[in-house]
Design an enzyme around this catalytic site. Structure first.
Site, mmCIF file in Angstrom:
data_model
loop_
_atom_site.group_PDB
_atom_site.id
_atom_site.type_symbol
_atom_site.label_atom_id
_atom_site.label_comp_id
_atom_site.label_asym_id
_atom_site.label_seq_id
_atom_site.Cartn_x
_atom_site.Cartn_y
_atom_site.Cartn_z
ATOM 1 N N LYS A 69 0.708 -0.242 15.061
ATOM 2 C CA LYS A 69 2.396 -0.162 15.844
ATOM 3 C C LYS A 69 2.708 -1.598 16.515
ATOM 4 C CE LYS A 69 3.404 3.337 13.664
ATOM 5 N NZ LYS A 69 3.715 2.808 12.300
ATOM 6 N N PRO A 122 -4.545 0.064 18.680
ATOM 7 C CA PRO A 122 -4.290 -0.327 17.167
ATOM 8 C C PRO A 122 -4.371 0.700 16.288
ATOM 9 C CG PRO A 122 -6.135 -1.207 17.950
ATOM 10 C CD PRO A 122 -5.681 -0.520 19.174
ATOM 11 N N TYR A 154 -9.508 5.161 7.601
ATOM 12 C CA TYR A 154 -9.624 5.536 8.819
ATOM 13 C C TYR A 154 -10.625 6.468 9.065
ATOM 14 C CZ TYR A 154 -5.182 3.042 9.927
ATOM 15 O OH TYR A 154 -4.141 2.198 10.159
ATOM 16 N N TYR A 205 3.533 6.508 10.162
ATOM 17 C CA TYR A 205 2.860 5.358 9.734
ATOM 18 C C TYR A 205 3.698 4.326 9.075
ATOM 19 C CZ TYR A 205 -1.472 2.723 8.221
ATOM 20 O OH TYR A 205 -2.378 1.750 8.266
ATOM 21 N N HIS A 214 0.717 -1.203 0.108
ATOM 22 C CA HIS A 214 0.010 0.079 0.115
ATOM 23 C C HIS A 214 0.886 1.330 -0.090
ATOM 24 C CE1 HIS A 214 -4.202 -1.532 1.428
ATOM 25 N NE2 HIS A 214 -3.747 -2.346 0.562
#
Length: 394
Positions: free
Chosen positions: A297, A293, A201, A385, A72
């Site tokens: 990580k 979550p 998200y 990220y 991704h």
């Protein structure tokens, strides 16, 4: 029995450490209280940082991941009905993440360990480390009604938040930092195509939602629920309706629903223990830290702990650099606290906190809008990220 490194726990952290050590010629034995089937049955995260992907390749277990994993280049933030794309690759100079389930990582590591003949002992009861502060540490355990002793040079505690490793360290030696959040994630696993080709998200007045995936045909969705909720109160239909209500209209219309393969509620907490070592015992992964979550990580932090201990032990055995052992906790914690910060920030920005007043809610919204509306802000999100770099062991 005798080995160089005794590893407690056969989750991905213990297996990855064992595989790397084996390839470096360092003998190790893994002791696990559950069965292999139980370990593989854990449904966990599946977004791998660039650093973990590279480490799995270094361990010789990247072939299936590279063939089946989904690279991704970015992810989407759904903010009150609109999508904002975070282009990880463009913002970080080419770094990406890999969507590949933790179960599959574990399966690959188990297969590699079986293939190389390294020793793993499953269904070991009453596992206990001893004499961690001495030059002759060892662990004891029982299996099939017999008692065993495993002498070693070092002990790696990879047995999770509730494991014996951290509990074996005197309480007065440790400092614990913890925040428990007033909500959890209700997760549903289904054999349905993802609603979007990247993760979404979603921040919504009804609460947070996450659209994730395990493959192009298996999805994992989450919705924020109060910590008091019970999973049996959530039918599949109720879940899908709630998820749809929190997504932008275009994505809600594309959502393909289906029967759940698994449904569970995960509580959210931030936790760190300092130090992460006690004599010859080293804590790795969930034994030392937990993150909510939201920032993806947890598994990745375990991998960075593995990277640090592995590279230190290689220098210890190959160069006699025993002074590096005392730096393990310090090196790990520098990266851990930064990942804790990012996970806390993502959680704080995207979730609904019932106790927040109107001013705090507006600050929450404005903070997120500022970061998303700024090139520097987007870069900060992206570099965290994809994962901060591993610290070099010198």
């Amino acid at each position: 029995m005798k080995t160089q490194v005794a590893i407690i726990g056969a989750g991905p952290a213990g297996l990855l450490l064992g595989q790397l050590l084996h390839r470096a010629g360092i003998d190790n034995v893994i002791v696990e209280r559950q069965t292999p089937e139980y370990v593989l049955g854990r449904i966990r995260a599946g977004v791998l940082e660039q650093g973990m992907v590279d480490l799995l390749r270094e361990a010789g277990v990247g072939e299936r991941m590279d063939a089946e994993g989904l690279v991704h280049d970015g992810f989407e933030l759904a903010l009150d009905g609109r999508l904002e794309h975070i282009n990880l690759k463009a913002l970080t100079g080419g770094k990406t993440v890999m969507v590949y389930g933790q179960t599959e990582v574990t399966r690959d590591l188990m297969a590699a360990r079986d293939a190389c003949g390294a020793k793993s002992i499953y269904q070991a009861d009453q596992v206990q480390p001893h004499d961690m502060k001495s030059d002759s540490p060892y662990i004891t355990f029982e299996k099939d009604g017999e008692s065993y002793r495993l002498d070693c040079d070092y002990i790696a505690g990879c047995d999770g938040f509730h494991g014996i490793s951290r509990q074996s360290i005197p309480a007065e030696v440790l400092t614990e930092f913890e925040r428990v959040y007033p909500f959890g994630w209700l997760g549903l696993l289904a054999d349905t195509p993802p609603v979007h080709d990247e993760l979404i998200y979603a921040r919504h007045e009804r609460g947070f939602a996450l659209c994730s995936m395990r493959s192009s045909t298996r999805t994992r969705y989450y919705v924020q629920v109060p910590a008091t909720e019970k999973v049996e109160d959530w039918s599949d239909e109720r879940f899908w309706d709630e998820l749809r209500s929190r997504l932008p209209a275009e994505q809600a219309a594309k959502l393909v629903t289906g029967p759940s393969l698994e449904k569970s509620i995960a509580p959210l907490r931030s936790f760190v223990v300092e130090p992460m070592q006690y004599g010859k015992l080293f804590l790795l992964g969930d034994a030392a830290h937990i993150v909510p979550p939201t920032g993806a990580k947890g598994l990745n932090l375990a991998a960075s702990d593995v990277n640090t201990l592995y590279r230190i032990l290689v220098k210890v055995y190959q160069e006699g650099r025993t002074e590096l052992l005392e730096k393990y906790s310090e090196i790990c914690l520098r990266r851990i606290w930064k990942a804790e910060r990012f996970s806390w920030w993502m959680t704080s920005m995207l979730h609904d906190f019932p106790e927040n007043d109107a001013f705090t809610k507006r600050m929450q919204q404005t903070e997120l809008e500022y970061f998303v509306g700024s090139e520097a802000g987007r870069k900060t999100i992206a570099e965290n990220y994809v994962g901060l770099p591993y610290e070099e062991i010198k």
